[in-house]
Design an enzyme around this catalytic site. Structure first.
Site, PDB file in Angstrom:
ATOM      1  N   GLU A 129       0.820  -1.227   0.000  1.00 52.57           N
ATOM      2  CA  GLU A 129       0.000   0.000   0.000  1.00 52.57           C
ATOM      3  C   GLU A 129       0.852   1.274   0.000  1.00 52.57           C
ATOM      4  O   GLU A 129       0.538   2.257  -0.689  1.00 52.57           O
ATOM      5  CB  GLU A 129      -0.922  -0.004   1.231  1.00 52.57           C
ATOM      6  CG  GLU A 129      -1.791   1.225   1.370  1.00 52.57           C
ATOM      7  CD  GLU A 129      -2.772   1.395   0.215  1.00 52.57           C
ATOM      8  OE1 GLU A 129      -3.689   0.584   0.106  1.00 52.57           O
ATOM      9  OE2 GLU A 129      -2.603   2.333  -0.590  1.00 52.57           O
ATOM     10  N   GLY A 134       1.685   7.464  -0.653  1.00 52.05           N
ATOM     11  CA  GLY A 134       1.981   7.631   0.782  1.00 52.05           C
ATOM     12  C   GLY A 134       0.846   7.114   1.647  1.00 52.05           C
ATOM     13  O   GLY A 134       0.524   5.928   1.623  1.00 52.05           O
ATOM     14  N   ASP A 201      10.133   8.248 -10.105  1.00 50.70           N
ATOM     15  CA  ASP A 201       9.327   7.775  -8.975  1.00 50.70           C
ATOM     16  C   ASP A 201       7.850   7.723  -9.372  1.00 50.70           C
ATOM     17  O   ASP A 201       7.142   6.760  -9.055  1.00 50.70           O
ATOM     18  CB  ASP A 201       9.543   8.724  -7.775  1.00 50.70           C
ATOM     19  CG  ASP A 201       8.695   8.343  -6.584  1.00 50.70           C
ATOM     20  OD1 ASP A 201       9.058   7.380  -5.891  1.00 50.70           O
ATOM     21  OD2 ASP A 201       7.664   9.007  -6.352  1.00 50.70           O
ATOM     22  N   LYS A 205       5.132   4.466  -9.774  1.00 50.01           N
ATOM     23  CA  LYS A 205       3.792   4.438  -9.172  1.00 50.01           C
ATOM     24  C   LYS A 205       2.711   4.259 -10.236  1.00 50.01           C
ATOM     25  O   LYS A 205       1.747   3.501 -10.039  1.00 50.01           O
ATOM     26  CB  LYS A 205       3.564   5.727  -8.379  1.00 50.01           C
ATOM     27  CG  LYS A 205       4.445   5.823  -7.138  1.00 50.01           C
ATOM     28  CD  LYS A 205       4.475   7.224  -6.568  1.00 50.01           C
ATOM     29  CE  LYS A 205       5.322   7.301  -5.303  1.00 50.01           C
ATOM     30  NZ  LYS A 205       5.581   8.676  -4.860  1.00 50.01           N
TER      31      LYS A 205
HETATM   32  N1  HSE Z   1       9.841  10.475  -2.738  1.00 49.98           N
HETATM   33  C1  HSE Z   1       8.467  10.135  -2.748  1.00 49.98           C
HETATM   34  C2  HSE Z   1       7.643  11.380  -2.966  1.00 49.98           C
HETATM   35  C3  HSE Z   1       8.112   9.466  -1.463  1.00 49.98           C
HETATM   36  O1  HSE Z   1       8.186  12.477  -2.814  1.00 49.98           O
HETATM   37  O2  HSE Z   1       6.462  11.270  -3.286  1.00 49.98           O
HETATM   38  C4  HSE Z   1       6.760   8.855  -1.418  1.00 49.98           C
HETATM   39  O3  HSE Z   1       6.609   7.839  -2.368  1.00 49.98           O
END
Ligand code: HSE
Length: 321
Positions: A129, A134, A201, A205
């Site tokens: 999750e 987050g 990143d 996701k």
């Molecule tokens: N580095 C990621 C962000 C952390 O700033 O969203 C959470 O996945």
């Protein structure tokens, strides 16, 4: 009361946050679920770092095998980040029958087949999750409550660091570098913030979301991705002059068997709900053929919101086993 012993791989920002939230809410969790959760071993080299909470030194180990071979540990939380050794450690735990909870979107997106095969082999549970959004419980929503829908679109703001930088540049006139430094200090950024600012990143996701929403694996490297490194104060002023703000938007659309996707900085009209998503907050829109539009909003980065998702998974798994 059910005693559940947990091994933790990595005690950086999120690991420390998870330890603190468990300490803070242990009594509440025990009272409401009957689960007595305890982190009994931590794989971490930096034993003496000041984490703002007393942690017994004897729970630290520098040997992964200590956790893998501890018969009392039933759940392992992986918070090392990166592809390796995180993926191999997760595989070994899962194959051995230990349940694994992770926040590691890079490993989940790139090595999904390996990890799920190991879980199947070991008859273990795997939960992730915290890898997307987050503290927003979006993975759970997609895989449980929304699973009666054919989902045709997923889009939103999925990185807290870049959203924080764009907000601070736009609203407070801060320099890019200064805003990034703040995001790092607050524990939002990845160990190497290049992954944040160049959009990788978000690609991890979006890849995970598309697998779950569309049943289609799109490797993060195959998602056309533009980050925010080229955004200047002039771009932000230009957006402002048009009644807009700049947001790093992820978008995935399913049309029959076809999937299209991209990640790019986008002008968003100030009247649009996404314009109000500021700082480290994330927002996720989904379109399902029964539910229609769903929007989820919350803190997408930071030790405590991410720990909320990590421990939510731990509690769910602990209840099931
Ligand atoms: N580095 C990621 C962000 C952390 O700033 O969203 C959470 O996945």
């Amino acid at each position: 009361m059910k005693k559940v012993k947990i091994g933790l791989l990595g005690m950086g920002n999120i690991g420390t946050g998870s330890y603190k939230v468990l300490h803070m809410n242990h009594g509440h969790i025990l009272e409401t679920t009957g689960l007595d959760l305890e982190i009994t071993k931590v794989l971490e080299v930096l034993v003496d770092r000041d984490r703002g909470i007393p942690i017994p030194k004897e729970i630290f180990t520098q040997d992964f095998e200590d956790i893998l071979n501890d018969p009392e540990i039933s759940i392992v939380i992986e918070l090392l980040g990166g592809y390796e050794p995180a993926t191999t450690y997760m595989e070994q735990c899962l194959e051995k029958g230990k349940h694994v909870v992770t926040a590691n979107k890079a490993a989940v997106a790139a090595n999904w087949e390996r990890i799920t095969a190991a879980a199947e082999k070991g008859g273990s549970l795997f939960r992730f999750e915290a890898s997307v959004g987050g503290g927003i419980p979006c993975i759970n929503a997609i895989t449980t409550q929304l699973s009666a829908n054919v989902i045709t679109e997923v889009m939103g703001i999925l990185n807290g660091t870049t959203n924080y930088i764009l907000t601070k540049m736009g609203e407070e006139g801060k320099e890019y570098g200064e805003a990034l430094k703040e995001a790092q200090e607050k524990g939002f950024a990845e160990a190497d913030p290049t992954a944040d600012v160049e959009g990788h990143d978000v690609a991890n996701k979006l890849s995970i979301l598309m697998s779950l929403c569309f049943g289609k694996r799109v490797h993060p490297d195959d998602i056309p991705t533009t980050g925010i490194t080229d955004i200047t104060k002039e771009d932000i002023a230009d957006a402002e002059s048009q009644g807009c703000v700049i947001k790093l938007i992820a978008n995935g659309v399913r049309n029959g068997d076809e999937v299209t996707c991209f990640i790019q900085p986008t002008y968003i009209n100030k009247n649009h709900p996404l314009a109000g998503v500021k700082n480290e907050f994330n927002a996720l829109f989904l379109k399902g053929n029964a539910v229609d539009d769903v929007m989820m909003y919350g803190k997408g980065a930071g030790p405590f919101p991410t720990a909320s998702a990590v421990l939510g998974d731990v509690i769910e798994v602990a209840k099931l086993v």
